[in-house]
Design a protein around this motif. Structure first.
Motif, PDB file in Angstrom:
ATOM      1  N   SER A  85      61.533 102.786  99.564  1.00  0.00           N
ATOM      2  CA  SER A  85      63.131 103.066 100.686  1.00  0.00           C
ATOM      3  C   SER A  85      64.025 101.301 100.384  1.00  0.00           C
ATOM      4  CB  SER A  85      62.505 102.535 101.737  1.00  0.00           C
ATOM      5  OG  SER A  85      60.957 102.169 102.145  1.00  0.00           O
ATOM      6  N   ALA A  86      63.205 100.350  99.936  1.00  0.00           N
ATOM      7  CA  ALA A  86      63.837  98.808  99.530  1.00  0.00           C
ATOM      8  C   ALA A  86      65.530  98.862  99.207  1.00  0.00           C
ATOM      9  CB  ALA A  86      62.946  98.086  99.015  1.00  0.00           C
ATOM     10  N   SER A  87      66.313  98.252  99.598  1.00  0.00           N
ATOM     11  CA  SER A  87      67.298  98.055  98.764  1.00  0.00           C
ATOM     12  C   SER A  87      67.093  97.585  97.496  1.00  0.00           C
ATOM     13  CB  SER A  87      68.672  97.216  99.480  1.00  0.00           C
ATOM     14  OG  SER A  87      68.156  95.635  99.992  1.00  0.00           O
ATOM     15  N   GLU A  88      68.575  97.506  97.013  1.00  0.00           N
ATOM     16  CA  GLU A  88      68.201  97.314  95.739  1.00  0.00           C
ATOM     17  C   GLU A  88      68.296  95.649  95.266  1.00  0.00           C
ATOM     18  OE1 GLU A  88      72.309  97.130  92.523  1.00  0.00           O
ATOM     19  OE2 GLU A  88      71.413  99.025  92.099  1.00  0.00           O
ATOM     20  N   ILE A  99      64.418  94.691  96.285  1.00  0.00           N
ATOM     21  CA  ILE A  99      64.230  94.585  95.126  1.00  0.00           C
ATOM     22  C   ILE A  99      64.550  93.770  94.058  1.00  0.00           C
ATOM     23  CG2 ILE A  99      63.366  96.430  93.209  1.00  0.00           C
ATOM     24  CD1 ILE A  99      63.609  99.118  94.698  1.00  0.00           C
ATOM     25  N   TYR A 100      65.108  93.091  93.831  1.00  0.00           N
ATOM     26  CA  TYR A 100      66.014  92.316  92.573  1.00  0.00           C
ATOM     27  C   TYR A 100      65.113  90.774  93.066  1.00  0.00           C
ATOM     28  CZ  TYR A 100      68.355  88.289  90.098  1.00  0.00           C
ATOM     29  OH  TYR A 100      68.768  87.686  89.517  1.00  0.00           O
ATOM     30  N   ASN A 101      65.633  91.158  94.975  1.00  0.00           N
ATOM     31  CA  ASN A 101      65.501  89.250  95.034  1.00  0.00           C
ATOM     32  C   ASN A 101      63.823  89.014  94.969  1.00  0.00           C
ATOM     33  OD1 ASN A 101      68.103  88.550  95.803  1.00  0.00           O
ATOM     34  ND2 ASN A 101      68.003  89.273  97.557  1.00  0.00           N
ATOM     35  N   ARG A 102      63.719  90.289  95.218  1.00  0.00           N
ATOM     36  CA  ARG A 102      61.723  89.779  95.250  1.00  0.00           C
ATOM     37  C   ARG A 102      61.303  89.555  93.937  1.00  0.00           C
ATOM     38  NH1 ARG A 102      59.240  92.879  99.508  1.00  0.00           N
ATOM     39  NH2 ARG A 102      60.052  91.930 101.504  1.00  0.00           N
ATOM     40  N   VAL A 103      61.616  90.211  92.514  1.00  0.00           N
ATOM     41  CA  VAL A 103      61.149  90.507  91.435  1.00  0.00           C
ATOM     42  C   VAL A 103      61.920  88.593  90.955  1.00  0.00           C
ATOM     43  CG1 VAL A 103      61.187  90.800  88.506  1.00  0.00           C
ATOM     44  CG2 VAL A 103      61.548  92.515  90.842  1.00  0.00           C
ATOM     45  N   ASN A 104      62.928  88.427  91.161  1.00  0.00           N
ATOM     46  CA  ASN A 104      63.217  87.258  90.945  1.00  0.00           C
ATOM     47  C   ASN A 104      62.249  86.293  91.240  1.00  0.00           C
ATOM     48  OD1 ASN A 104      65.593  85.149  89.416  1.00  0.00           O
ATOM     49  ND2 ASN A 104      66.491  84.876  91.863  1.00  0.00           N
ATOM     50  N   GLU A 105      61.957  86.146  92.649  1.00  0.00           N
ATOM     51  CA  GLU A 105      61.101  85.212  93.195  1.00  0.00           C
ATOM     52  C   GLU A 105      59.658  85.340  92.665  1.00  0.00           C
ATOM     53  OE1 GLU A 105      58.813  84.358  96.915  1.00  0.00           O
ATOM     54  OE2 GLU A 105      60.104  85.934  97.053  1.00  0.00           O
ATOM     55  N   THR A 160      58.559  81.034  79.362  1.00  0.00           N
ATOM     56  CA  THR A 160      59.538  81.592  80.836  1.00  0.00           C
ATOM     57  C   THR A 160      59.915  82.764  80.648  1.00  0.00           C
ATOM     58  OG1 THR A 160      61.495  80.275  80.297  1.00  0.00           O
ATOM     59  CG2 THR A 160      59.461  78.705  81.496  1.00  0.00           C
ATOM     60  N   LEU A 161      60.292  83.032  82.017  1.00  0.00           N
ATOM     61  CA  LEU A 161      60.789  83.777  81.144  1.00  0.00           C
ATOM     62  C   LEU A 161      62.429  84.460  82.426  1.00  0.00           C
ATOM     63  CD1 LEU A 161      57.616  86.647  83.564  1.00  0.00           C
ATOM     64  CD2 LEU A 161      58.293  86.874  81.448  1.00  0.00           C
ATOM     65  N   SER A 162      63.383  85.138  82.045  1.00  0.00           N
ATOM     66  CA  SER A 162      64.404  85.087  82.288  1.00  0.00           C
ATOM     67  C   SER A 162      64.911  87.221  83.018  1.00  0.00           C
ATOM     68  CB  SER A 162      65.080  84.328  81.277  1.00  0.00           C
ATOM     69  OG  SER A 162      65.295  83.521  80.343  1.00  0.00           O
ATOM     70  N   ILE A 163      65.473  86.514  83.830  1.00  0.00           N
ATOM     71  CA  ILE A 163      65.951  87.727  84.287  1.00  0.00           C
ATOM     72  C   ILE A 163      67.533  88.316  84.318  1.00  0.00           C
ATOM     73  CG2 ILE A 163      65.916  86.659  86.806  1.00  0.00           C
ATOM     74  CD1 ILE A 163      65.009  90.106  87.381  1.00  0.00           C
ATOM     75  N   ASP A 164      67.792  89.202  83.660  1.00  0.00           N
ATOM     76  CA  ASP A 164      68.838  89.655  83.561  1.00  0.00           C
ATOM     77  C   ASP A 164      70.270  90.456  85.226  1.00  0.00           C
ATOM     78  OD1 ASP A 164      71.538  91.012  83.007  1.00  0.00           O
ATOM     79  OD2 ASP A 164      71.791  90.018  80.973  1.00  0.00           O
ATOM     80  N   LYS A 165      70.153  90.336  86.075  1.00  0.00           N
ATOM     81  CA  LYS A 165      70.160  90.626  87.237  1.00  0.00           C
ATOM     82  C   LYS A 165      71.333  92.232  86.570  1.00  0.00           C
ATOM     83  CE  LYS A 165      72.494  90.730  92.511  1.00  0.00           C
ATOM     84  NZ  LYS A 165      72.678  90.502  92.560  1.00  0.00           N
TER      85      LYS A 165
END
Length: 240
Positions: free
Chosen positions: A117-120, A123-129, A179-184
């Motif tokens: 149910s969560a928007s794209e 989900i991205y913002n939670r994982v990015n955090e 460290t981790l890097s996330i590509d949106k």
């Protein structure tokens, strides 16, 4: 005396078969490196080492080693060790506690996320955090010279790297500095089921990171207690 110590406290102190084999934070010493010195642990290690050398060397070497391992020498070594002060300041330990708390909070949000149910963007913002708080904690723990904390960081980094293919599958890479890097763009293009299966739920990697964060928090808290000259135990025999 209250003997109902919960499993987390017991594992924090002594580790368990599972926690030790998996490189858990809870199998790291929480008594503090300086405490080990003061209790003469390192002195016993030195005695054992020199005793072994005595058994495997010639008479001249034995004589020399015996001189080095005389009672007075060991008392001198232990006295010097007991006076050592860790270069990990209370400020650094407090930062680790704060960073650990933030990573746990971020990890819990990812764990409890309703992916269907969560928007794209949510989900991205939670994982990015989570990625951001993970990186902050890695950097903060690198400022500590405590064996318990540095070893725990190594375990976390190695565990994270062991799942490299799963990270990359959802658009997250691991750098040379751990460290981790996330590509949106790549993250949003990844399969929702891949993200959920890897990070979501009580058995997902986010929940695993929440546990690691709790371990760091406890290690830093205990060392701050020792630095303040207080005991790790309450009148009930539990960690304070």
């Amino acid at each position: 005396m209250n003997v109902n110590m919960n499993s987390m406290i017991a594992n924090t102190l002594f580790g368990s078969k599972t926690s030790i084999s998996s490189g858990s934070f809870l199998s790291a010493s929480n008594f503090g490196d300086l405490s080990l010195m003061r209790n003469g642990v390192y002195t016993k290690m030195l005695k054992a080492y020199y005793a072994k050398q005595t058994d495997s060397t010639g008479s001249d070497a034995v004589s020399s080693i015996k001189d080095k391992t005389s009672k007075d020498s060991f008392y001198s070594i232990n006295d010097k060790l007991s006076k050592l002060q860790t270069s990990t300041t209370d400020e650094a330990l407090s930062a680790i506690k704060s960073g650990a708390s933030k990573m746990k909070e971020a990890a819990d949000k990812v764990t409890s996320l309703d992916y269907e149910s969560a928007s794209e963007d949510t989900i991205y913002n939670r994982v990015n955090e989570l990625v951001s708080s993970y990186n902050t904690l890695v950097k903060q723990t690198k400022k500590s010279d405590l064996v318990s904390i540095s070893q725990s960081r190594t375990w976390m980094e190695n565990d994270t790297k062991a799942h490299q293919s799963q990270w990359e599958k959802i658009g997250i890479t691991i750098g040379d500095d751990a460290t981790l890097s996330i590509d949106k763009e790549k993250f949003n293009a990844a399969s929702l089921s891949d993200v959920k299966n890897f990070l979501g739920g009580s058995s997902g990697y986010a929940a695993r990171l929440a546990g690691k964060a709790s371990g760091f928090y406890q290690l830093a808290s205990n060392q701050l207690t020792l630095n303040a000259g207080s005991s790790l135990y309450t009148k009930d025999g539990l960690l304070g």
